[in-house]
Enzyme design. Structure first.
Site, mmCIF file in Angstrom:
data_model
loop_
_atom_site.group_PDB
_atom_site.id
_atom_site.type_symbol
_atom_site.label_atom_id
_atom_site.label_comp_id
_atom_site.label_asym_id
_atom_site.label_seq_id
_atom_site.Cartn_x
_atom_site.Cartn_y
_atom_site.Cartn_z
ATOM 1 N N ARG A 258 2.128 1.396 6.747
ATOM 2 C CA ARG A 258 0.676 1.284 6.539
ATOM 3 C C ARG A 258 0.362 0.627 5.204
ATOM 4 O O ARG A 258 -0.664 -0.004 5.029
ATOM 5 C CB ARG A 258 0.031 2.665 6.684
ATOM 6 N N LYS B 100 15.182 9.075 4.233
ATOM 7 C CA LYS B 100 15.407 9.561 5.601
ATOM 8 C C LYS B 100 16.785 10.212 5.710
ATOM 9 O O LYS B 100 17.682 9.840 4.964
ATOM 10 C CB LYS B 100 15.342 8.386 6.586
#
Ligand code: BES
Ligand code: MN
Ligand code: ZN
Length: 507
Positions: free
Chosen positions: A340, A266
């Site tokens: 996920r 990120k």
């Protein structure tokens, strides 16, 4: 902070000793009270010096005839729980600068102090008093020590009050763990928080480490954890408030204690906020804290896959293919779509409980923040009844969510030539494609997914966890109590008829 519910009609409130008296004034304030306060409020409204709109205030200091040092008249509009929350928020903000230790919040001018109104007032007071202090060297003492909620009628207000106190404990527990920096809230420390909960009545905990998780075949969860030297934990909480035979509701909380993005790293700006990537886990812990207080007749299981997501020499690489516990292989095209990957194995693990329903809670996608902002959490569900129950719980608890679609067409982008499924699709509809990924692993039970990326914490000057969606989850669970009555112990409502087993709704 201490809360007390007290029978305190307006006529008596003037002689109540406290630092501040907050009186909620509805737009339809019925004239006629000849006590000084009602008279004052009526006068102020008539003169246009007080508006009854929620958030509007009129304050006074050392008013003759009133024992309280400060008086705040707070417009409460239609006296709905939402308006009451706004009013109490405004009044508490107004009192913040003074030396206010003991406050009376009077709901006595509201004609109908329903339990929801009492709850809204209590939660708003607790929010105003909350201060995070765990990692500060000097603990600034909490000024607000005691809040008395004054009502006209105790019996109506009492259930709302008791529920609110439990909810506040849950919210505060969730906030505490969510706010802690990642080096003070590692997977191991989160497991410690769960162990702390297991000291409470009817709560049990089991913590699995890397070896046990490997044995279970949670290849997807393990793949996320392989890049960090902080060992993963898979936390299994149980709240046992009903018969063993009663199928549980399973809550799964994403417990990424820090999300750097991994190799798909990120950008630096605001990366610190990724300490909040375990807010789903924190909401599960907080909900269990509240369940322990309220002891509802329900069975609830809490599952928390906890890990850091870090880059490193052993970290997962884009293109790697891993095998999940379900047997499905996953091509990891973006290591930043790690939530996920930990949730899918927890969903498979949930099958063993033969659950009535499974709800996962996750700070899953930036796309959900774009779609719904900080107001509503994203709700995705394969089951209309479950979706409706969760949506209704969101409304009643002032912790709202909004249902999003799950059309199979959204799963198209998850197709890949190298595995059964890819972990990301394109940028478009990112919150939905993430939910579609999870959907593949939630076959055997009614399932819902709450994307709380926008609602679990606030950025900017007021940076901090919100405790959401503990209010939603608690209302949902309490709403399931009647449905959960084991067949043997039906209430004696209709003694004449032969008791016919009630067909249990699957949600
Ligand atoms: N934890 C983030 C989601 C997130 C991002 C929550 C910003 C709140 C604010 C999640 O693990 C993530 O990084 N998701 C990616 C998915 C993408 C790679 C498909 C995202 O949303 O950018
Ligand atoms: Mn991520
Ligand atoms: Zn994440």
């Amino acid at each position: 902070m201490d809360f007390e519910l007290k029978l305190l009609p307006l006529a008596r409130i003037c002689s109540e000793k406290c630092d501040a008296l907050v009186v909620l004034i509805p737009q339809d304030l019925s004239a006629g009270g000849d006590d000084p306060l009602s008279a004052l409020a009526a006068l102020a409204l008539k003169a246009g010096d007080l508006e009854a709109k929620p958030g509007k205030l009129l304050s006074a200091y050392r008013t003759p005839g009133i024992t309280a040092t400060r008086v705040v008249l707070a417009g409460a509009g239609d006296a709905s729980p939402r308006s009451v929350r706004t009013a109490v928020n405004a009044a508490m903000a107004n009192l913040k600068n003074g030396n206010t230790q003991r406050v009376v919040v009077s709901l006595a001018a509201l004609n109908n102090p329903q339990p929801e109104i009492v709850r809204a007032a209590v939660v708003a007071c607790s929010e105003a008093a909350y201060v995070y202090s765990t990692t500060k060297s000097k603990v600034s003492p909490v000024k607000l020590q005691r809040v008395v909620i004054g009502v006209n009628e105790l019996s109506v207000a009492r259930p709302g009050f008791d529920k609110a106190l439990a909810l506040v404990k849950g919210i505060e527990f969730a906030k505490e763990w969510a706010n802690r920096p990642a080096n003070h809230a590692t997977p191991t420390l989160l497991a410690g928080a769960a162990r702390e909960l297991a000291r409470l009545r009817n709560i049990k905990v089991e913590v699995l480490g890397p070896k046990e998780v490997a044995k279970l075949g949670m290849g997807s969860f393990m793949a996320v954890a392989q890049g960090t030297s902080e060992p993963l934990r898979f936390i299994v909480l149980r709240y046992e408030g009903a018969a063993r035979s009663a199928a549980p509701i399973v809550l799964i909380g994403k417990g990424i204690t820090f999300d750097t993005g991994g190799i798909s790293i990120k950008p630096a700006a605001e990366m610190d906020e990724m300490k909040f990537d375990m807010c789903g886990a924190a909401s599960v812990l907080g909900t269990f804290r509240a369940l322990a207080e309220l002891q509802p007749a329900l069975n609830v299981v809490g599952l928390i896959p906890a890990s850091e997501n870090m880059p490193g020499g052993r970290a997962l690489k884009p293109g790697d293919v891993v095998t999940s516990m379900s047997g499905q292989t996953i091509e990891i095209l973006n290591t930043d779509a790690e939530g996920r990957l930990v949730l899918c194995d927890a969903l498979t693990y949930a099958e063993r409980f033969k659950p009535r329903a499974v709800v996962d809670i996750a700070t899953l996608t930036g796309a959900c923040v774009i779609a719904l902002g900080g107001v509503r959490s994203g709700l995705f569900s394969s089951n209309d009844e479950l979706a409706q129950s969760l949506a209704a719980a969101g409304e009643s608890s002032l912790d709202p969510c909004w249902r999003m679609p799950l059309d199979d067409d959204y799963a198209e982008g998850l197709k890949t030539n190298f595995a059964d499924v890819a972990n990301v699709a394109g940028r478009a509809g990112g919150a939905v494609t993430a939910a579609k990924f999870l959907h593949r692993f939630a076959g055997g039970f009614p399932w819902a997914h709450l994307d709380i990326a926008g609602t679990a914490w606030k950025g900017g000057a007021a940076k901090g966890a919100t405790g959401r969606p503990v209010p939603l989850l608690l209302d949902y669970l309490l709403g399931q109590v009647t449905a959960a009555v084991p067949r043997k112990a039906q209430p004696k409502a209709r003694p004449a008829k032969k008791s016919k087993p009630v067909s249990r709704t699957r949600a």
